[in-house]
Design a protein around this motif. Structure first.
Motif, PDB file in Angstrom:
ATOM      1  N   GLY A 287       0.740  -1.084  -0.082  1.00 17.30           N
ATOM      2  CA  GLY A 287       0.058  -0.150   0.127  1.00 17.30           C
ATOM      3  C   GLY A 287       0.829   1.098  -0.121  1.00 17.30           C
ATOM      4  O   GLY A 287       1.901   1.358   0.066  1.00 17.30           O
ATOM      5  N   ASN A 288       0.215   2.417  -0.034  1.00 16.24           N
ATOM      6  CA  ASN A 288       0.865   3.713  -0.028  1.00 16.24           C
ATOM      7  C   ASN A 288      -0.358   4.690   0.601  1.00 16.24           C
ATOM      8  O   ASN A 288      -1.348   4.461   0.494  1.00 16.24           O
ATOM      9  CB  ASN A 288       1.511   4.317  -1.293  1.00 16.24           C
ATOM     10  N   ASP A 289       0.418   5.931   0.943  1.00 10.25           N
ATOM     11  CA  ASP A 289      -0.643   6.907   1.508  1.00 10.25           C
ATOM     12  C   ASP A 289      -0.864   7.965   0.461  1.00 10.25           C
ATOM     13  O   ASP A 289      -1.273   9.196   0.949  1.00 10.25           O
ATOM     14  CB  ASP A 289       0.213   7.351   2.855  1.00 10.25           C
ATOM     15  N   SER A 290      -0.482   7.918  -0.703  1.00  9.96           N
ATOM     16  CA  SER A 290      -0.649   9.084  -1.539  1.00  9.96           C
ATOM     17  C   SER A 290      -2.316   9.414  -1.859  1.00  9.96           C
ATOM     18  O   SER A 290      -2.424  10.356  -2.181  1.00  9.96           O
ATOM     19  CB  SER A 290      -0.244   8.426  -2.877  1.00  9.96           C
ATOM     20  N   LEU A 291      -2.965   8.212  -1.929  1.00  8.82           N
ATOM     21  CA  LEU A 291      -4.501   8.421  -2.080  1.00  8.82           C
ATOM     22  C   LEU A 291      -5.288   8.331  -0.592  1.00  8.82           C
ATOM     23  O   LEU A 291      -5.365   7.010  -0.196  1.00  8.82           O
ATOM     24  CB  LEU A 291      -5.084   7.489  -3.066  1.00  8.82           C
ATOM     25  N   GLN A 292      -5.652   9.287   0.074  1.00 11.37           N
ATOM     26  CA  GLN A 292      -6.364   9.179   1.165  1.00 11.37           C
ATOM     27  C   GLN A 292      -7.713   9.700   1.062  1.00 11.37           C
ATOM     28  O   GLN A 292      -7.852  10.881   0.374  1.00 11.37           O
ATOM     29  CB  GLN A 292      -5.873   9.878   2.371  1.00 11.37           C
ATOM     30  N   MET A 293      -8.754   9.036   1.690  1.00 12.69           N
ATOM     31  CA  MET A 293     -10.126   9.475   1.485  1.00 12.69           C
ATOM     32  C   MET A 293     -10.787   9.943   2.932  1.00 12.69           C
ATOM     33  O   MET A 293     -10.158   9.616   3.740  1.00 12.69           O
ATOM     34  CB  MET A 293     -11.027   8.450   0.891  1.00 12.69           C
ATOM     35  N   LEU A 300     -18.786   8.210   1.839  1.00 18.84           N
ATOM     36  CA  LEU A 300     -17.658   8.799   1.315  1.00 18.84           C
ATOM     37  C   LEU A 300     -17.963  10.069   0.873  1.00 18.84           C
ATOM     38  O   LEU A 300     -19.123  10.757   0.263  1.00 18.84           O
ATOM     39  CB  LEU A 300     -17.405   7.714  -0.160  1.00 18.84           C
ATOM     40  N   LEU A 301     -16.909  11.151   1.013  1.00 16.98           N
ATOM     41  CA  LEU A 301     -17.204  12.355   0.995  1.00 16.98           C
ATOM     42  C   LEU A 301     -16.136  13.038  -0.214  1.00 16.98           C
ATOM     43  O   LEU A 301     -15.210  12.302  -0.567  1.00 16.98           O
ATOM     44  CB  LEU A 301     -16.696  13.370   2.223  1.00 16.98           C
ATOM     45  N   LYS A 302     -16.649  14.007  -0.716  1.00 15.40           N
ATOM     46  CA  LYS A 302     -15.754  14.647  -1.835  1.00 15.40           C
ATOM     47  C   LYS A 302     -15.417  16.052  -1.611  1.00 15.40           C
ATOM     48  O   LYS A 302     -15.814  16.677  -0.620  1.00 15.40           O
ATOM     49  CB  LYS A 302     -16.588  14.296  -3.124  1.00 15.40           C
ATOM     50  N   ASP A 303     -14.591  16.647  -2.418  1.00 16.40           N
ATOM     51  CA  ASP A 303     -14.456  18.182  -2.427  1.00 16.40           C
ATOM     52  C   ASP A 303     -13.858  18.429  -0.993  1.00 16.40           C
ATOM     53  O   ASP A 303     -14.128  19.705  -0.489  1.00 16.40           O
ATOM     54  CB  ASP A 303     -15.606  18.979  -2.848  1.00 16.40           C
ATOM     55  N   ILE A 304     -13.205  17.574  -0.345  1.00 13.52           N
ATOM     56  CA  ILE A 304     -12.480  18.127   1.018  1.00 13.52           C
ATOM     57  C   ILE A 304     -11.249  17.726   1.232  1.00 13.52           C
ATOM     58  O   ILE A 304     -10.688  16.445   0.658  1.00 13.52           O
ATOM     59  CB  ILE A 304     -13.461  17.543   2.400  1.00 13.52           C
ATOM     60  N   HIS A 305     -10.138  18.570   1.318  1.00  9.88           N
ATOM     61  CA  HIS A 305      -8.756  18.309   1.662  1.00  9.88           C
ATOM     62  C   HIS A 305      -8.766  17.439   2.993  1.00  9.88           C
ATOM     63  O   HIS A 305      -9.648  17.549   3.882  1.00  9.88           O
ATOM     64  CB  HIS A 305      -8.098  19.646   1.602  1.00  9.88           C
ATOM     65  N   ILE A 306      -7.591  16.483   2.900  1.00 11.75           N
ATOM     66  CA  ILE A 306      -7.662  15.655   4.048  1.00 11.75           C
ATOM     67  C   ILE A 306      -7.254  16.517   5.178  1.00 11.75           C
ATOM     68  O   ILE A 306      -7.585  16.198   6.414  1.00 11.75           O
ATOM     69  CB  ILE A 306      -6.540  14.673   3.656  1.00 11.75           C
ATOM     70  N   SER A 307      -6.453  17.474   5.318  1.00 10.12           N
ATOM     71  CA  SER A 307      -6.299  18.401   6.623  1.00 10.12           C
ATOM     72  C   SER A 307      -7.554  19.111   6.865  1.00 10.12           C
ATOM     73  O   SER A 307      -7.445  19.218   8.081  1.00 10.12           O
ATOM     74  CB  SER A 307      -5.309  19.515   6.009  1.00 10.12           C
ATOM     75  N   ASN A 308      -8.582  19.093   6.107  1.00  7.49           N
ATOM     76  CA  ASN A 308      -9.881  19.589   6.656  1.00  7.49           C
ATOM     77  C   ASN A 308     -10.738  18.483   7.006  1.00  7.49           C
ATOM     78  O   ASN A 308     -12.095  18.817   7.606  1.00  7.49           O
ATOM     79  CB  ASN A 308     -10.393  20.480   5.784  1.00  7.49           C
ATOM     80  N   VAL A 339      -9.325   7.376   5.594  1.00  3.60           N
ATOM     81  CA  VAL A 339      -9.045   5.772   5.037  1.00  3.60           C
ATOM     82  C   VAL A 339      -8.164   5.979   3.907  1.00  3.60           C
ATOM     83  O   VAL A 339      -8.073   6.658   2.935  1.00  3.60           O
ATOM     84  CB  VAL A 339     -10.459   5.331   4.278  1.00  3.60           C
ATOM     85  N   GLN A 340      -7.108   4.964   4.045  1.00  4.70           N
ATOM     86  CA  GLN A 340      -6.290   4.741   3.120  1.00  4.70           C
ATOM     87  C   GLN A 340      -6.657   3.955   1.741  1.00  4.70           C
ATOM     88  O   GLN A 340      -7.521   3.139   1.921  1.00  4.70           O
ATOM     89  CB  GLN A 340      -4.974   3.859   3.531  1.00  4.70           C
ATOM     90  N   GLY A 341      -6.423   4.797   0.509  1.00  7.23           N
ATOM     91  CA  GLY A 341      -7.234   4.394  -0.810  1.00  7.23           C
ATOM     92  C   GLY A 341      -6.520   2.922  -1.270  1.00  7.23           C
ATOM     93  O   GLY A 341      -7.274   2.276  -1.436  1.00  7.23           O
ATOM     94  N   PHE A 446      -7.188  -5.517  -8.528  1.00  5.21           N
ATOM     95  CA  PHE A 446      -7.801  -4.542  -8.198  1.00  5.21           C
ATOM     96  C   PHE A 446      -8.791  -4.831  -6.994  1.00  5.21           C
ATOM     97  O   PHE A 446      -8.580  -3.924  -5.956  1.00  5.21           O
ATOM     98  CB  PHE A 446      -8.930  -4.013  -9.237  1.00  5.21           C
ATOM     99  N   ALA A 447      -9.313  -5.881  -6.945  1.00 12.34           N
ATOM    100  CA  ALA A 447     -10.211  -6.025  -5.686  1.00 12.34           C
ATOM    101  C   ALA A 447      -9.058  -6.336  -4.303  1.00 12.34           C
ATOM    102  O   ALA A 447      -9.418  -6.098  -3.029  1.00 12.34           O
ATOM    103  CB  ALA A 447     -10.949  -7.451  -5.830  1.00 12.34           C
ATOM    104  N   GLY A 448      -8.024  -6.937  -4.851  1.00 15.21           N
ATOM    105  CA  GLY A 448      -7.095  -7.209  -3.596  1.00 15.21           C
ATOM    106  C   GLY A 448      -6.135  -5.962  -3.397  1.00 15.21           C
ATOM    107  O   GLY A 448      -5.213  -5.864  -2.451  1.00 15.21           O
ATOM    108  N   THR A 449      -6.203  -4.918  -3.949  1.00 10.29           N
ATOM    109  CA  THR A 449      -5.289  -3.763  -3.793  1.00 10.29           C
ATOM    110  C   THR A 449      -5.819  -2.475  -3.296  1.00 10.29           C
ATOM    111  O   THR A 449      -5.521  -1.781  -2.318  1.00 10.29           O
ATOM    112  CB  THR A 449      -4.548  -3.312  -4.858  1.00 10.29           C
ATOM    113  N   VAL A 450      -7.009  -2.227  -3.787  1.00  7.52           N
ATOM    114  CA  VAL A 450      -7.834  -0.819  -3.750  1.00  7.52           C
ATOM    115  C   VAL A 450      -9.106  -1.125  -2.547  1.00  7.52           C
ATOM    116  O   VAL A 450      -9.809  -2.132  -2.480  1.00  7.52           O
ATOM    117  CB  VAL A 450      -8.391  -0.443  -5.123  1.00  7.52           C
ATOM    118  N   ASP A 451      -9.227  -0.076  -2.012  1.00  2.88           N
ATOM    119  CA  ASP A 451     -10.324   0.123  -0.804  1.00  2.88           C
ATOM    120  C   ASP A 451     -11.767   0.016  -1.823  1.00  2.88           C
ATOM    121  O   ASP A 451     -11.678   0.632  -2.482  1.00  2.88           O
ATOM    122  CB  ASP A 451     -10.314   1.195   0.054  1.00  2.88           C
ATOM    123  N   ASN A 452     -12.540  -0.544  -1.073  1.00  4.01           N
ATOM    124  CA  ASN A 452     -14.113  -0.604  -1.678  1.00  4.01           C
ATOM    125  C   ASN A 452     -14.560   0.690  -2.231  1.00  4.01           C
ATOM    126  O   ASN A 452     -15.163   0.746  -3.276  1.00  4.01           O
ATOM    127  CB  ASN A 452     -14.929  -1.530  -0.975  1.00  4.01           C
TER     128      ASN A 452
END
Length: 1103
Positions: A287-293, A300-308, A339-341, A446-452
């Motif tokens: 995994g990696n931390d480049s994609l966080q939700m 699931l939320l959109k249009d929000i920075h992780i810092s907020n 959540v880590q993507g 894909f099913a074994g790598t990415v969050d649902n």
């Protein structure tokens, strides 16, 4: 070297030189292949010429006449050196098209495998596969991909069998299906394939615009922030898609070479992108931390920075969910989490993605399916992500299926392959195996790598509008973004290049007339008109603006095409047609049927509405080609299917005679031909058509007298004329013409042998022999008629004899009045059924049925009428009923005198036949006496069509067509006198109709017949003749019945009555008396149909 084994050469007109081993026919070969270079010589020891330019060499002289119109085996084999000569291509019909360059002979890898790889891997892989996996889960997602891949694999197996069954020129799937299933199916499937390819170009263009606008340059949106308004996003797709279509159309118009070169770049991009995805999955194993939700509770939320991503009262989320200090209940009840993507294969997220997450449109994307988590409950959505379409297993199949299309790319290049029969199966199947492996492995990876939640985020809104696949790749997301964009453009250009050429190929085949303008090529050989139409249709697809709508739509057209490929292979295999000999042996009809079943199932599972549209479009094109298209004979499999179905049906019919409920007249029309080999009475065909109302079997036959080898050409011409007349009268059936030395025997043979198995005629229509009173030699005309009547009776077939056929209505007319049935004897119910069948036709529809039956003295007429009404009620036939009482009466003087006149005529004609020299003297005496009294009979009623107004020889029955023989002057004179004799004994009613005079009373007739002594001396007197009692009684019946029928039915549109059986005694006198009885029976009636049943019941009261 011996002359017998001399090797000679001849020059081909094309410039090639061939060796010819063996002797040839010089003249025949010189016409076909060139001049035979051979020296002439003197006669050999046997006196035969050795000059080979004068005839055939002795080795093949036995086949000298054959070689004049049939090529020798060596000549034929040399013509097969160029396969293009054996199968004409569509381009041959276009004189404007430039001569094509010699095709490049490509191998399996370059010609089939790589083009298929490029066409199969498309835009769906990059922008929708992750969403399909997340929505359907690993298990159902795997099944979706496996189902689509199995469909294409089974289709590829069928296609390989078809492609290796002979030479496949350029044309691909359209050529294969058209030549396998016929021009109708070929044209329909060709148009479906064209439509699918055109819509695929629209999908690729919309997909390319989506990649750019959503993931590469969202700032170029011209309709505002499309992340908050889906309609704004689709409007952007429509505008930019239209612009991109114009640019790509110009590229295709200007340079196809650029398109072909760009295809190599696009293929490299596809391979590089897929490699980068695989590399990224294993690089991100942990995994990696480049994609966080940011997740609110389970949503699931959109249009929000992780810092907020906090519930800080001063934060962005709190202000969004708590306007006016009133917080959203779900926000208050749940916490915020990050959540880590991309979790990596080592995280075990695969087990979280096993189950499906199908939801309805408008429901939130969340973990699980709890209503509290996914339902909006009429609250503001804020920045929560929700589904834009309803998802199910079948819908996802339709969206994903376009990503496995493209298997026809290799067969479309069949004209450029060095060995198409080897390359197409290997290259196509290997390409499907490769792409299927990639797709199935991607589903699991894909099913074994990415969050649902991230998998189900279709447009990557939770991670700032990023493409999920691109952010998985290594080394950078731009590898995927640029690669997917270029590969999608390449696929779109290929579609815009191939679709116009496919349309042009269909137009050049001339099977769809309205496509003729699109067969024209430009000066550069480009299908410009077809390209413009393709762009117009593609623009309609772009206006839909959504890949999720376009994908299922074009899936229908590809599925229809693949289904027809499977159908073609299954039919050819099951029918075992002799020409079905594919080199590819790894096929089976069950696999083809399984592929066909999958195609149809996927169509209706995906969208029954779109499926019906595709099927309706195919059906309309099929019927249009069938009725308006050019006639093409391609040796299709459907003809074989029709033959097999006919064979099966005939064998079923052979199991036993049809039940009475299924009986219908299967008509055999015995037609007489005039000297021009045209049917004399066309209205007999019209009557047959009216009788069967377009149903059942109709066979129209005729007999020519003579020897078949001498009259074969005339028989063929007569057959064509009969066919044309049947087409003019809109009679659907068959025609045949028999040549026989004896015409009556030929008609008897036709009655016995016409038909096949259980499909045989059961009803014969034969015309009335109007000129039967003429004393013809070697025998009277009516003998042929009675010979046929007896043959029909022996064959247990029904017989219909229409009299006054020229007065019968045409099929275009409508008559009103009465159809009168005179039911004298029960003959299987034919008299009841025939008028009912006639009334089914528009000509007789307005007529009313009246049924008359005869009651004798001992019958109860009241009870008979009651019983007959009940019988008709049970038969479900509406008709008026009347019982006619005929009292016993003595034989009238008129009847006796009419019988004496008939016997007198018979005796006189018998003497005429016995002594020809005495004939002339006797006839001359009669002429001298009756010259002033006898009028010239016009007999217009029975005149043949286009006959002169003077006395016209009444036509012989439709049973006689002997050649007219030349007669000398004496015979012509004698024949004309015989006509005068006939007029003396013509029936009173016939004379009255022909001449407009009233029938003289019996005593007048008697006085006319015996007034002059010279005439009495020249012919037998009535006092010398004692008629047979049976003959008198038969005449009495005919006279009495005629009086009753004429009194009630003289103004009816049609009179139907029983035809009495012919006499068992075949003497001329007995047969002549029988014909006279029929004449007396039908006097005064304009249109009569005499009916004799076949000895079986044809109508029943039971259901």
């Amino acid at each position: 070297m011996s002359e017998r084994f001399k090797v000679t050469k001849f020059d081909d007109p094309k410039g090639k030189t061939f060796k010819n081993y063996g002797a040839t026919c010089a003249e025949a070969d010189a016409e076909q292949k060139g001049k035979l270079l051979s020296a002439s010589g003197d006669p050999d020891e046997h006196g035969l010429s050795t000059d080979k330019n004068k005839g055939c060499d002795t080795n093949l002289y036995l086949y000298h006449e054959e070689i004049e119109d049939r090529p020798r085996a060596a000549t034929f084999l040399s013509s097969l050196a160029d396969y293009a000569n054996t199968i004409p291509t569509a381009s041959a019909a276009d004189p404007d098209a430039p001569k094509p360059a010699p095709p490049a002979r490509m191998g399996t890898l370059i010609g089939v495998y790589l083009p298929c790889i490029q066409n199969i891997f498309g835009v769906i892989l990059f922008i929708r596969l992750t969403w399909v996996v997340g929505t359907a889960g690993a298990i159902q997602g795997f099944l979706i991909v496996l189902t689509c891949c199995c469909t294409t694999m089974l289709t590829a197996i069928s296609m390989s069998a078809i492609a290796t069954n002979g030479v496949v020129p350029a044309g691909g799937s359209y050529f294969m299906i058209g030549r396998s299933l016929g021009p109708e199916c070929g044209g329909a499937v060709g148009m479906l394939f064209y439509t699918g390819t055109t819509l695929a170009a629209a999908m690729y263009i919309v997909g390319a615009v989506e990649i750019v606008l959503t993931y590469m340059a969202p700032w170029i949106s011209i309709f505002g922030d499309f992340t908050k308004d889906p309609e704004a996003m689709y409007n952007n797709f429509r505008v930019y898609g239209t612009g991109l279509l114009l640019i790509m159309g110009m590229v295709v118009f200007v340079g196809v070479k650029f398109v072909n070169k760009f295809a190599t770049v696009a293929l490299a991009c596809v391979i590089l992108s897929i490699t980068a995805v695989y590399a990224g999955i294993f690089v991100n194993f942990y995994g990696n931390d480049s994609l966080q939700m940011c997740v609110l509770g389970r949503r699931l939320l959109k249009d929000i920075h992780i810092s907020n991503c906090t519930k800080d009262p001063k934060g962005e989320l709190h202000a969004m969910f708590c306007p006016d200090k009133i917080c959203d209940p779900y926000y208050e009840a749940h916490n915020i989490s990050i959540v880590q993507g991309i979790k990596g294969l080592a995280s075990g997220v695969f087990f979280d993605n096993l189950q499906d997450s199908f939801i309805q449109e408008g429901q939130y994307i969340a973990y699980g399916k709890e209503p509290d988590d996914i339902e909006q409950m009429e609250r503001p959505t804020h920045n929560q992500i929700y589904a834009d379409i309803t998802t199910t297993f079948t819908i996802l199949i339709g969206i994903f299926f376009p990503s496995v299309t493209g298997i026809m790319a290799g067969s479309n290049r069949s004209g450029d392959l060095a060995d198409a029969q080897k390359s197409i199966p290997i290259g196509t199947i290997c390409a499907i195996l490769t792409t299927s492996t990639v797709y199935l492995s991607c589903v699991l990876l894909f099913a074994g790598t990415v969050d649902n939640l991230l998998l189900r985020d279709k447009f990557g809104q939770s991670i700032g509008g990023k493409l999920v696949v691109a952010n998985m790749a290594w080394p950078n997301q731009w590898v995927i973004l640029i690669g997917s964009f270029l590969s999608t453009l390449g696929a779109g250009l290929q579609s815009l290049t191939g679709a116009p050429r496919l349309l042009q190929a269909i137009a050049k085949d001339e099977i769809i007339p309205f496509l003729a303008p699109f067969a024209v090529s430009s000066k550069r050989g480009e299908p410009t008109r077809a390209l413009l139409l393709t762009m117009a249709i593609c623009q309609c697809g772009i206006l839909l603006g959504n890949v999720d709508i376009l994908a299922p739509l074009l899936s229908m057209f590809f599925l229809m095409c693949y289904g027809f490929v499977n159908l073609a292979c299954a039919l050819q295999t099951l029918l075992k047609t002799p020409n079905w000999r594919p080199r590819f042996k790894y096929y089976h009809w069950s696999l083809s049927l399984a592929g066909l079943t999958l195609c149809i199932s996927i169509m209706f599972m995906t969208s029954w509405f779109y499926a019906l549209i595709a099927i309706g479009m195919a059906g309309l094109i099929y019927k249009y080609i069938e009725y308006r298209g050019a006639e093409k004979e391609w040796g299709d499999g459907l003809r074989g299917l029709a033959l097999s179905a006919a064979r099966y049906s005939l064998l079923r019919l052979e199991e036993g005679p049809p039940h009475t409920k299924n009986w219908r007249p299967q008509v055999l029309v015995l037609a007489k031909l005039n000297p021009d080999l045209m049917p004399t009475y066309r209205k007999m065909l019209a009557f047959a058509n009216q009788l069967k109302a377009g149903k059942g079997l109709t066979v129209c036959v005729s007999v020519l007298g003579g020897e078949f080898p001498k009259r074969a050409g005339e028989a063929s011409t007569a057959r064509q004329n009969l066919r044309k007349c049947m087409d003019d009268e809109k009679v659907k059936g068959f025609v045949d013409v028999l040549v026989s030395p004896n015409v009556p025997d030929g008609l008897s043979h036709l009655v016995q042998t016409t038909g096949l198995g259980g499909l045989k005629p059961n009803t014969v229509i034969v015309g009335w022999p109007y000129g039967w009173r003429r004393a013809e030699e070697p025998e009277p005309r009516h003998r042929g008629f009675l010979h046929t009547v007896r043959a029909v009776a022996s064959a247990r077939m029904a017989l219909l004899v229409p009299k006054g056929i020229n007065f019968y209505p045409d099929s275009t007319e409508k008559v009103s009045g009465n159809i009168d049935i005179w039911w004298i004897v029960h003959d299987g119910g034919m008299l009841m059924l025939l008028p009912f069948l006639l009334k089914q036709h528009r000509t007789w529809k307005n007529c009313k049925m009246r049924i008359f039956t005869v009651a004798q003295m001992e019958d109860n007429s009241i009870q008979m009428k009651k019983d007959l009404k009940m019988f008709l009620y049970q038969l479900r036939i509406e008709a008026e009923v009347e019982v006619v009482e005929m009292t016993d009466s003595d034989i009238s003087a008129y009847t006796y005198e009419r019988t004496l006149m008939m016997e007198q005529r018979n005796q006189m004609l018998r003497e005429l036949r016995l002594n020809k020299r005495e004939t002339m003297g006797m006839v001359q005496a009669i002429v001298d006496h009756h010259h002033a009294d006898v009028k010239t009979a016009s007999k217009v009623r029975f005149a043949e069509p286009n006959a002169p107004p003077a006395y016209t020889e009444a036509p012989s029955p439709p049973l006689a067509d002997n050649e007219e023989k030349e007669r000398d002057d004496k015979e012509d004179f004698r024949s004309s006198l015989l006509h005068i004799i006939d007029s003396m004994w013509d029936s009173p009613d016939e004379q009255s109709q022909c001449e407009g005079a009233n029938s003289p009373p019996p005593e007048d007739k008697h006085s006319d017949a015996t007034a002059n002594g010279d005439a009495v001396n020249a012919m037998p007197t009535m006092s010398d003749i004692t008629p047979d009692e049976g003959t008198v009684r038969r005449m009495h019946t005919a006279v009495k019945l005629n009086e009753v029928i004429v009194a009630r039915s003289h103004d009816s549109q049609l009179v139907i009555l029983n035809l009495p059986g012919p006499p068992r005694d075949t003497s001329v006198e007995r047969e002549s008396n029988y014909m006279e009885f029929l004449e007396v029976l039908t006097e005064g009636l304009e249109k009569v149909l005499m009916v004799r049943g076949g000895g079986r019941e044809v109508i029943t009261i039971y259901s």
